[in-house]
Design a protein around this motif. Structure first.
Motif, PDB file in Angstrom:
ATOM      1  N   ARG A  71       0.845  -1.197   0.000  1.00  0.00           N
ATOM      2  CA  ARG A  71       0.000   0.000   0.000  1.00  0.00           C
ATOM      3  C   ARG A  71       0.883   1.250   0.000  1.00  0.00           C
ATOM      4  NH1 ARG A  71      -3.901   0.134   4.914  1.00  0.00           N
ATOM      5  NH2 ARG A  71      -4.642   1.958   3.757  1.00  0.00           N
ATOM      6  N   ARG A  72       0.547   2.184  -0.872  1.00  0.00           N
ATOM      7  CA  ARG A  72       1.210   3.494  -0.873  1.00  0.00           C
ATOM      8  C   ARG A  72       0.353   4.479  -0.091  1.00  0.00           C
ATOM      9  NH1 ARG A  72       2.632   5.665  -6.595  1.00  0.00           N
ATOM     10  NH2 ARG A  72       3.638   7.258  -5.295  1.00  0.00           N
ATOM     11  N   LEU A  73       0.967   5.126   0.872  1.00  0.00           N
ATOM     12  CA  LEU A  73       0.222   6.041   1.734  1.00  0.00           C
ATOM     13  C   LEU A  73       0.824   7.436   1.664  1.00  0.00           C
ATOM     14  CD1 LEU A  73      -0.259   3.810   4.918  1.00  0.00           C
ATOM     15  CD2 LEU A  73      -1.888   4.233   3.057  1.00  0.00           C
ATOM     16  N   PRO A  74       0.011   8.459   1.930  1.00  0.00           N
ATOM     17  CA  PRO A  74       0.515   9.837   1.914  1.00  0.00           C
ATOM     18  C   PRO A  74       1.615  10.036   2.958  1.00  0.00           C
ATOM     19  CG  PRO A  74      -1.883   9.793   1.908  1.00  0.00           C
ATOM     20  CD  PRO A  74      -1.438   8.400   2.182  1.00  0.00           C
ATOM     21  N   GLY A  75       2.516  10.947   2.641  1.00  0.00           N
ATOM     22  CA  GLY A  75       3.590  11.255   3.583  1.00  0.00           C
ATOM     23  C   GLY A  75       3.063  11.755   4.906  1.00  0.00           C
ATOM     24  N   SER A  76       1.907  12.427   4.881  1.00  0.00           N
ATOM     25  CA  SER A  76       1.323  12.928   6.130  1.00  0.00           C
ATOM     26  C   SER A  76       0.890  11.785   7.037  1.00  0.00           C
ATOM     27  CB  SER A  76       0.123  13.831   5.823  1.00  0.00           C
ATOM     28  OG  SER A  76      -0.855  13.121   5.061  1.00  0.00           O
ATOM     29  N   VAL A  77       0.543  10.636   6.447  1.00  0.00           N
ATOM     30  CA  VAL A  77       0.150   9.465   7.234  1.00  0.00           C
ATOM     31  C   VAL A  77       1.381   8.718   7.735  1.00  0.00           C
ATOM     32  CG1 VAL A  77      -1.055   7.249   7.180  1.00  0.00           C
ATOM     33  CG2 VAL A  77      -2.025   9.232   6.002  1.00  0.00           C
ATOM     34  N   MET A  78       2.394   8.578   6.866  1.00  0.00           N
ATOM     35  CA  MET A  78       3.595   7.830   7.219  1.00  0.00           C
ATOM     36  C   MET A  78       4.534   8.612   8.124  1.00  0.00           C
ATOM     37  SD  MET A  78       3.424   4.804   5.774  1.00  0.00           S
ATOM     38  CE  MET A  78       5.108   4.207   5.638  1.00  0.00           C
ATOM     39  N   GLY A  79       4.375   9.937   8.149  1.00  0.00           N
ATOM     40  CA  GLY A  79       5.268  10.746   8.970  1.00  0.00           C
ATOM     41  C   GLY A  79       6.699  10.665   8.454  1.00  0.00           C
ATOM     42  N   GLY A  80       7.644  10.418   9.342  1.00  0.00           N
ATOM     43  CA  GLY A  80       9.047  10.329   8.938  1.00  0.00           C
ATOM     44  C   GLY A  80       9.459   8.951   8.461  1.00  0.00           C
ATOM     45  N   THR A  81       8.502   8.013   8.396  1.00  0.00           N
ATOM     46  CA  THR A  81       8.805   6.648   7.969  1.00  0.00           C
ATOM     47  C   THR A  81       8.565   6.491   6.476  1.00  0.00           C
ATOM     48  OG1 THR A  81       8.105   5.817  10.132  1.00  0.00           O
ATOM     49  CG2 THR A  81       8.280   4.218   8.351  1.00  0.00           C
ATOM     50  N   LEU A  82       9.507   5.867   5.790  1.00  0.00           N
ATOM     51  CA  LEU A  82       9.375   5.634   4.362  1.00  0.00           C
ATOM     52  C   LEU A  82       8.873   4.226   4.062  1.00  0.00           C
ATOM     53  CD1 LEU A  82      12.639   7.349   3.090  1.00  0.00           C
ATOM     54  CD2 LEU A  82      10.323   8.274   3.095  1.00  0.00           C
ATOM     55  N   ARG A  83       9.161   3.277   4.941  1.00  0.00           N
ATOM     56  CA  ARG A  83       8.712   1.900   4.759  1.00  0.00           C
ATOM     57  C   ARG A  83       8.353   1.308   6.116  1.00  0.00           C
ATOM     58  NH1 ARG A  83      13.393  -1.901   4.204  1.00  0.00           N
ATOM     59  NH2 ARG A  83      13.086  -2.026   6.439  1.00  0.00           N
ATOM     60  N   ARG A  84       7.233   0.596   6.175  1.00  0.00           N
ATOM     61  CA  ARG A  84       6.862  -0.089   7.411  1.00  0.00           C
ATOM     62  C   ARG A  84       6.182  -1.406   7.037  1.00  0.00           C
ATOM     63  NH1 ARG A  84       3.213   3.200   9.540  1.00  0.00           N
ATOM     64  NH2 ARG A  84       4.741   4.473  10.634  1.00  0.00           N
ATOM     65  N   TYR A  85       6.644  -2.480   7.640  1.00  0.00           N
ATOM     66  CA  TYR A  85       6.015  -3.782   7.398  1.00  0.00           C
ATOM     67  C   TYR A  85       5.191  -4.167   8.619  1.00  0.00           C
ATOM     68  CZ  TYR A  85       5.411  -8.806   6.838  1.00  0.00           C
ATOM     69  OH  TYR A  85       4.870 -10.072   6.754  1.00  0.00           O
ATOM     70  N   ASP A  86       3.916  -4.452   8.384  1.00  0.00           N
ATOM     71  CA  ASP A  86       3.005  -4.882   9.446  1.00  0.00           C
ATOM     72  C   ASP A  86       2.767  -6.381   9.266  1.00  0.00           C
ATOM     73  OD1 ASP A  86       0.933  -5.482  11.168  1.00  0.00           O
ATOM     74  OD2 ASP A  86      -0.124  -3.588  10.826  1.00  0.00           O
ATOM     75  N   PRO A  87       3.470  -7.224  10.042  1.00  0.00           N
ATOM     76  CA  PRO A  87       3.339  -8.675   9.840  1.00  0.00           C
ATOM     77  C   PRO A  87       1.970  -9.219  10.221  1.00  0.00           C
ATOM     78  CG  PRO A  87       4.680  -8.194  11.790  1.00  0.00           C
ATOM     79  CD  PRO A  87       4.432  -6.886  11.101  1.00  0.00           C
ATOM     80  N   ARG A  97      -1.077  -7.620   9.820  1.00  0.00           N
ATOM     81  CA  ARG A  97      -2.023  -7.325   8.745  1.00  0.00           C
ATOM     82  C   ARG A  97      -1.512  -7.767   7.383  1.00  0.00           C
ATOM     83  NH1 ARG A  97      -4.691  -1.365   9.882  1.00  0.00           N
ATOM     84  NH2 ARG A  97      -5.538  -1.829  11.963  1.00  0.00           N
ATOM     85  N   LYS A  98      -0.278  -8.271   7.346  1.00  0.00           N
ATOM     86  CA  LYS A  98       0.320  -8.700   6.088  1.00  0.00           C
ATOM     87  C   LYS A  98       0.337  -7.552   5.075  1.00  0.00           C
ATOM     88  CE  LYS A  98       1.037 -13.185   6.820  1.00  0.00           C
ATOM     89  NZ  LYS A  98       2.307 -13.885   6.575  1.00  0.00           N
ATOM     90  N   GLU A  99       0.842  -6.411   5.517  1.00  0.00           N
ATOM     91  CA  GLU A  99       0.888  -5.235   4.661  1.00  0.00           C
ATOM     92  C   GLU A  99       2.282  -4.613   4.685  1.00  0.00           C
ATOM     93  OE1 GLU A  99      -3.660  -3.434   4.808  1.00  0.00           O
ATOM     94  OE2 GLU A  99      -2.109  -2.595   6.138  1.00  0.00           O
ATOM     95  N   LEU A 100       2.734  -4.219   3.493  1.00  0.00           N
ATOM     96  CA  LEU A 100       3.951  -3.417   3.377  1.00  0.00           C
ATOM     97  C   LEU A 100       3.509  -2.012   3.020  1.00  0.00           C
ATOM     98  CD1 LEU A 100       7.006  -3.001   3.226  1.00  0.00           C
ATOM     99  CD2 LEU A 100       6.902  -3.700   0.819  1.00  0.00           C
ATOM    100  N   LEU A 101       3.739  -1.102   3.926  1.00  0.00           N
ATOM    101  CA  LEU A 101       3.317   0.292   3.737  1.00  0.00           C
ATOM    102  C   LEU A 101       4.502   1.109   3.221  1.00  0.00           C
ATOM    103  CD1 LEU A 101       1.375   0.703   7.111  1.00  0.00           C
ATOM    104  CD2 LEU A 101       0.532  -0.200   4.920  1.00  0.00           C
ATOM    105  N   LEU A 102       4.301   1.773   2.090  1.00  0.00           N
ATOM    106  CA  LEU A 102       5.359   2.582   1.483  1.00  0.00           C
ATOM    107  C   LEU A 102       4.886   4.022   1.363  1.00  0.00           C
ATOM    108  CD1 LEU A 102       6.517   0.233  -1.421  1.00  0.00           C
ATOM    109  CD2 LEU A 102       7.561   0.508   0.836  1.00  0.00           C
ATOM    110  N   SER A 103       5.747   4.936   1.707  1.00  0.00           N
ATOM    111  CA  SER A 103       5.407   6.350   1.603  1.00  0.00           C
ATOM    112  C   SER A 103       5.372   6.764   0.135  1.00  0.00           C
ATOM    113  CB  SER A 103       6.435   7.200   2.349  1.00  0.00           C
ATOM    114  OG  SER A 103       6.216   8.583   2.101  1.00  0.00           O
TER     115      SER A 103
END
Length: 477
Positions: A200-216, A218-224
């Motif tokens: 999932r690509r998320l807005p920078g305002s949602v990700m904050g200072g994080t560029l990549r986060r893996y949620d094991p 929810r089985k989701e890779l969140l990318l800014s």
């Protein structure tokens, strides 16, 4: 090795022979030369011929560069810096003496470097509570106590920045799924889908200072959304490395001197990054592109869908024994000269503290953003290198918080320069190299107008009646 330099390998050949448990006659027979020839070489009375070096490589399955004097320039730099410690009382040790020790007993020199390092750490740790931030010079040295980064750097350096097992596995996976031919990233997404993971690509305002986060869970890779296409593909490849090759990464780390959980965690991150680069730029296709395009970074980056920095960094890893590329060194600095990355497949020396030399044009590229600059540089011991430098911009910028601009330097010994497209316009016989040093603390060049610090092992020479172009004058050898 510089042009015209004779390769004297006596002490190292003797160490190799005795390690193998061979007599001079036995080694001579295996190498198909006369015993007297081995005797003369070990006595440093004859240089090694190219034919002998090739025979050594064939018979004993070794990289003959390891026999060359001065090959481990990083050890030479660390050894010379260690001897400059006032606690050792070794004033006046000449370069010739240092070189003699390095050639005859490199392992003893390495042991002294480690002992001096522990002495320095113990001394500086005891001062750490005495307001270290009030003294910039103390901060420079205290920074060395951040051992995880240094240990991982040293480990990669010892492996010539090449990890064979990971590289081969990444190459097999890339070829099976045609990853390096798929700029859309569908192949990478497909591999994640096999693990029931969605991206999932998320807005920078949602990700904050994080560029990549893996949620094991929810089985989701969140990318800014602030990541560009090359960076998104790279981050997916990093996660694949951790999901499918964690055991292999652990095997690669076995036997390495990586003490402490922080050091081991950093090593795992570094190896996952290594795998990701090798997956996007698999060894044989990437090496073939480098050779055919003469290491044109921009052309090769377009071909593999990778950024300038990713492409340059990958070039430093092309050290597979049976298919070597150019042994590059790589460094990344900010405007203040702080080094945030350094890798070397060759023998370029890096200092562990003090930044880089201001005369190196890696600093000048900030004046011409996005343009590649080249330079011939010469180190104090006479080694010459060809350097390529350009600015890069980190991901994650916005109008209110622009992304940092950094400078990337890629270089190699001048003997490899004719293989580079960037060297075509430079006549090495006519262009005078720029004399640089490691940094001001360790450089002993006199009358340098760019010097910001006095060398740590030289006494200042103060003339109250004169003012020269150099900020510091000091006693010579």
């Amino acid at each position: 090795m510089a042009r015209g330099e004779k390769l004297i390998i006596g002490q190292r050949l003797k160490v190799l022979r005795t390690t193998l448990g061979l007599t001079q006659a036995q080694m001579a027979e295996q190498l198909d030369v006369s015993p007297s020839y081995i005797t003369l070489i070990e006595a440093d009375q004859r240089p090694a011929s190219a034919k002998l070096l090739m025979r050594l490589a064939q018979v004993y399955d070794l990289n003959v560069a390891e026999l060359a004097p001065g090959t481990d320039t990083q050890l030479a730099v660390d050894f010379a810096a260690a001897l400059k410690d006032p606690a050792l009382e070794t004033d006046g040790v000449s370069r010739a003496e240092i070189e003699a020790v390095l050639q005859a007993s490199p392992r003893i020199a390495g042991a002294l470097v480690r002992v001096q390092g522990r002495l320095r750490d113990a001394m500086m740790q005891s001062q750490a509570e005495e307001s270290p931030l009030a003294d910039r010079n103390k901060v420079e040295v205290l920074a060395q106590i951040a051992k995880p980064v240094e240990r991982v750097h040293d480990w990669f350096y010892d492996n010539r920045n090449y990890m064979d097992a990971l590289d081969h596995e990444a190459e097999l996976l890339a070829e099976k799924h045609r990853i390096h031919r798929d700029e859309s990233g569908q192949g990478l997404h497909g591999l994640l889908s096999a693990h029931n993971i969605r991206v999932r690509r998320l807005p920078g305002s949602v990700m904050g200072g994080t560029l990549r986060r893996y949620d094991p869970h929810r089985k989701e890779l969140l990318l800014s959304e602030r990541l560009d296409a090359a960076s998104r593909r790279f981050q997916i490849a990093v996660l694949l490395a951790r999901l499918e090759y964690e055991d292999l990464i652990g095997e690669v780390m076995q036997g390495a001197d990586l003490e402490g959980e922080a050091t081991r965690s950093l090593a795992r991150v570094s190896l996952a990054n290594y795998f990701a680069a090798a997956l996007l730029m698999p060894y044989q296709p990437f090496l073939a592109a480098c050779e055919s395009e003469r290491y044109d970074l921009e052309v090769i980056g377009h071909r593999f869908g990778t950024s300038f920095e990713q492409t340059a960094h990958r070039m430093t890893t092309l050290q597979r024994p049976e298919a070597r590329g150019i042994p590059f060194f790589f460094v990344r600095v900010d405007r203040a000269g702080n080094v945030s990355k350094r890798f070397s497949a060759g023998r370029f020396p890096f200092s562990r503290f003090g930044g880089t030399c201001p005369l190196w044009n890696i600093h000048a590229v900030f004046e011409t953003p996005g343009r590649i600059q080249t330079q011939l540089i010469r180190m104090p011991e006479g080694a010459r290198y060809f350097s390529i430098a350009r600015t890069v911009t980190r991901s994650g910028g916005s109008a209110s918080a622009p992304a940092p601009r950094l400078a990337v330097g890629l270089g190699c010994d001048v003997t490899f320069a004719p293989r580079l497209i960037y060297a075509d316009a430079i006549d090495q016989d006519k262009v005078e190299p720029t004399d640089i040093g490691l940094n001001c603390f360790l450089c002993e060049r006199q009358n340098c107008a760019s010097r910001a610090q006095a060398p740590i092992n030289r006494n200042l020479s103060v003339n109250e009646l004169e003012r020269s172009v150099a900020l510091f004058s000091f006693e010579g050898e």
